[in-house]
Design a protein around this motif. Structure first.
Motif, PDB file in Angstrom:
ATOM      1  N   ILE B 278       0.845  -1.199   0.000  1.00  0.00           N
ATOM      2  CA  ILE B 278       0.000   0.000   0.000  1.00  0.00           C
ATOM      3  C   ILE B 278       0.880   1.248   0.000  1.00  0.00           C
ATOM      4  O   ILE B 278       0.649   2.195  -0.759  1.00  0.00           O
ATOM      5  N   ALA B 279       1.925   1.237   0.844  1.00  0.00           N
ATOM      6  CA  ALA B 279       2.828   2.394   0.909  1.00  0.00           C
ATOM      7  C   ALA B 279       3.521   2.612  -0.435  1.00  0.00           C
ATOM      8  O   ALA B 279       3.685   3.762  -0.880  1.00  0.00           O
ATOM      9  N   SER B 280       3.906   1.526  -1.103  1.00  0.00           N
ATOM     10  CA  SER B 280       4.638   1.726  -2.358  1.00  0.00           C
ATOM     11  C   SER B 280       3.703   2.028  -3.528  1.00  0.00           C
ATOM     12  O   SER B 280       4.115   2.643  -4.504  1.00  0.00           O
ATOM     13  N   ASP B 281       2.434   1.609  -3.429  1.00  0.00           N
ATOM     14  CA  ASP B 281       1.477   1.899  -4.510  1.00  0.00           C
ATOM     15  C   ASP B 281       0.954   3.341  -4.470  1.00  0.00           C
ATOM     16  O   ASP B 281       0.451   3.850  -5.474  1.00  0.00           O
ATOM     17  N   LEU B 282       1.028   3.958  -3.299  1.00  0.00           N
ATOM     18  CA  LEU B 282       0.370   5.265  -3.131  1.00  0.00           C
ATOM     19  C   LEU B 282       0.885   6.342  -4.099  1.00  0.00           C
ATOM     20  O   LEU B 282       0.062   7.027  -4.735  1.00  0.00           O
ATOM     21  N   PRO B 283       2.211   6.508  -4.259  1.00  0.00           N
ATOM     22  CA  PRO B 283       2.671   7.583  -5.164  1.00  0.00           C
ATOM     23  C   PRO B 283       2.138   7.418  -6.579  1.00  0.00           C
ATOM     24  O   PRO B 283       1.727   8.408  -7.214  1.00  0.00           O
ATOM     25  N   GLY B 284       2.105   6.187  -7.083  1.00  0.00           N
ATOM     26  CA  GLY B 284       1.613   5.955  -8.444  1.00  0.00           C
ATOM     27  C   GLY B 284       0.145   6.327  -8.584  1.00  0.00           C
ATOM     28  O   GLY B 284      -0.271   6.927  -9.584  1.00  0.00           O
ATOM     29  N   GLY B 288      -1.520   9.282 -10.838  1.00  0.00           N
ATOM     30  CA  GLY B 288      -2.623   9.009 -11.755  1.00  0.00           C
ATOM     31  C   GLY B 288      -3.798   9.963 -11.560  1.00  0.00           C
ATOM     32  O   GLY B 288      -4.555  10.248 -12.494  1.00  0.00           O
ATOM     33  N   LEU B 289      -3.950  10.453 -10.351  1.00  0.00           N
ATOM     34  CA  LEU B 289      -5.053  11.376 -10.049  1.00  0.00           C
ATOM     35  C   LEU B 289      -4.607  12.834 -10.163  1.00  0.00           C
ATOM     36  O   LEU B 289      -5.370  13.743  -9.838  1.00  0.00           O
ATOM     37  N   GLY B 290      -3.358  13.028 -10.585  1.00  0.00           N
ATOM     38  CA  GLY B 290      -2.850  14.389 -10.757  1.00  0.00           C
ATOM     39  C   GLY B 290      -2.535  15.102  -9.446  1.00  0.00           C
ATOM     40  O   GLY B 290      -2.529  16.336  -9.374  1.00  0.00           O
ATOM     41  N   LEU B 291      -2.259  14.349  -8.406  1.00  0.00           N
ATOM     42  CA  LEU B 291      -1.926  14.953  -7.111  1.00  0.00           C
ATOM     43  C   LEU B 291      -0.407  14.983  -6.951  1.00  0.00           C
ATOM     44  O   LEU B 291       0.260  14.005  -7.263  1.00  0.00           O
TER      45      LEU B 291
END
Lengths: 265, 310
Positions: B278-284, B288-291
């Protein structure tokens, strides 16, 4: 020992066992073997098919029946929600595997070894016998309730000295217990005794080992409900000799007979 | 990509913490990932003395969740400080100690010892225990008691952040949230488990020896989101969302509703590498959401305007 990691592997085959007598109940699940550095007979794995999604939140623990030539095998009886769904897996389905977990059985190639297996408790001994350097020193005692085709007994009886008793009706239980007790009494006092099976079966083995002064040569592989398999959820605790809690997953599943108490409540 | 979060003065590299009671003392999960990639580790609840917990069976799987009645089995304060804490990589990842006690004095004593440990970054207070000196009513169901516990811990916390973990088993979570804030809590975490029960129609027995237990997992996420939504409106201290977080998108859902961070609980049982993934997926997902950060996204939930019912 460092545990292996968590891997997604593919189902190779789900082989039904004992189909003519108990259809849809006993299975051998064959999976791609993860890249394990090492494992020992008596260790177990947690399996959770990816198709379970959010619905079934726990993996299910299974003894390693074999892990060889790229194939990981477990044997199971479809009894509950999880095992019934495992039986429905198809080749190519993805399964999360974490393991090998727990400690495994003792091996002493210089001594005679008596294996005591009850029902599906035979599963880890397939790996044990296959990996043992001196199978001619092993004797296998197998007690079962379902037809022999449901278990890997014929295969093992070709490799080691083996006897079996069948419990055809509840009335046969006393016969099974007597045979088990006699088997232990007749065994080489300097050898190693390894047991896996239902908790009452293990309780009989434990009591007899204490009676015969063999508790330090007798190991029991316990089965408990567990959520994580890695020592965190604390759901699989049993009582140690002093009455404290020990986790079956991380401190077992194999215990010396004098180190655990069996039975709930 | 900036996933960092300031949680009441505690600098987290990302908002993914582990939930107490689901991640052991962290060490159990070292084979499955690098503990240092986590935002923080909340360890198993600690009491002054070792506890054996409740009788077995004390876990039951339920649809999309599970019940537990472990009863805070733990090796006690001293064993944690001596055997566990020195082995945790607390210089690389904040370790948050979870306190469990049945009287205000015990809470204060736990807070004093744990906050003096260099390796403990913050304290989380479990108020779900029955208050033995008040006839057994749970601390967490009485706002006055929540406030008193927060004050007792805050007085001995050596200026380390104090987070009070709230129970959803209350009539009004906002009142409980304010009580903790009034008592000096620096942050809140919610929710603890939802009181539940499972029975076996065939054996006619409850599935837990304790009869009732706490429900957790994906099944409780809607309850947790609702409670966080209500709590963030009631207080000005940061809130940590707990309940059914299984993927990076769940993290963003809680942050959208107003949480500063989340705790991953039952998902650690679903797969032991869950929190790391979860921690490593968050940046991607954020990309993807433009944040480019979480600050602007937090609490940006678009609610229906007035007069738009129907």
């Amino acid at each position: 020992m460092r545990h292996g990691a968590c891997r997604e592997v593919k189902v190779l085959e789900v082989v039904p066992l004992g189909q003519s007598k108990r259809p849809g109940e006993f299975f051998e699940l064959r999976l791609e073997l993860p890249d394990w550095e090492a494992w020992r007979p008596g260790q177990f794995v947690m399996l959770r098919p990816l198709s379970w999604g959010l619905e079934l939140v726990w993996g299910r623990p299974f003894s390693i029946a074999s892990a060889d030539r790229g194939v990981l095998c477990v044997l199971f009886q479809a009894l509950g929600r999880g095992t019934r769904r495992l039986a429905g897996l198809r080749p190519g389905d993805q399964v999360l595997v974490w393991g090998p977990l727990g400690n495994g059985f003792a091996v002493d190639p210089g001594k005679r070894t008596l294996i005591l297996a009850g029902g599906m408790g035979l599963a880890p001994f397939r790996a044990y016998v296959e990996r043992h350097p001196a199978p001619d020193l092993i004797r296998l005692f197998f007690a079962h309730r379902f037809p022999l085709e449901c278990y890997p007994f014929d295969y093992l009886s070709g490799l080691v000295d083996a006897v079996r008793v069948e419990e055809r009706s509840p009335g046969d239980l006393a016969l099974v217990i007597d045979a088990l007790r006699a088997e232990m009494a007749a065994f080489d006092q300097r050898g190693l005794i390894l047991a896996c099976g239902p908790t009452p079966f293990l309780g009989t083995v434990r009591d007899r080992a204490l009676e015969l002064g063999l508790a330090e040569r007798t190991q029991l592989s316990l089965e408990e409900r567990m959520a994580c398999g890695v020592g965190a959820c604390l759901g699989c605790a049993v009582k140690d000799a002093g009455g404290g809690n020990v986790q079956v997953c991380s401190r077992g599943p194999v215990f010396w007979a004098g180190d655990v108490q069996l039975g709930r409540g | 990509m900036d996933t960092s979060v300031n949680l009441a003065g505690l600098r987290l590299k990302n908002p993914v913490l582990t939930a107490s009671g689901t991640f052991g003392f962290g060490l159990e999960f070292e084979p499955y990932g690098d503990l240092a990639v986590l935002g923080g580790i909340v360890v198993k609840g600690l009491s002054l003395e070792p506890r054996q917990g409740n009788p077995m069976p004390r876990l039951a799987e339920t649809p999309c969740g599970m019940l537990n009645s472990i009863g805070i089995q733990n090796p006690g304060l001293e064993a944690f400080v001596r055997d566990k804490l020195p082995r945790l990589p607390w210089r690389e990842v904040p370790v948050i100690a979870n306190l469990y006690a049945c009287s205000l004095d015990e809470f204060a004593e736990l807070a004093g010892v744990l906050s003096a440990e260099q390796g403990v970054a913050a304290l989380e207070v479990n108020v779900s225990c029955p208050n033995v000196s008040r006839g057994g009513a749970a601390f967490g169901q009485d706002p006055a008691q929540i406030r008193a516990v927060a004050e007792a811990v805050k007085a001995r916390c050596a200026n380390k952040p104090v987070m009070v973990k709230l129970s959803p088993n209350v009539t009004d979570i906002a009142v409980c949230a304010r009580a903790a804030e009034d008592g000096g809590a620096d942050a809140l975490s919610l929710i603890n488990t939802v009181l539940g029960m499972a029975v076996d129609a065939r054996t006619r027995r409850p599935r837990l020896a304790n009869v009732v237990g706490g429900l957790s997992g994906p099944a409780v996420k809607p309850v947790a989101l609702r409670c966080v939504h209500q709590a963030v409106r009631a207080v000005s201290i940061p809130v940590v969302g707990v309940g059914g977080v299984c993927c990076a998108e769940d993290v963003l859902e809680f942050i959208l509703v107003g949480a500063h961070a989340v705790q991953v609980g039952t998902a650690n049982f679903m797969r032991p590498d869950a929190a790391f993934a979860i921690a490593s997926d968050l940046p991607g997902l954020m990309r993807g959401l433009g944040l480019d950060g979480l600050e602007g996204y937090r609490g940006s939930l678009i609610l229906p305007g007035p007069g738009r019912g129907g």
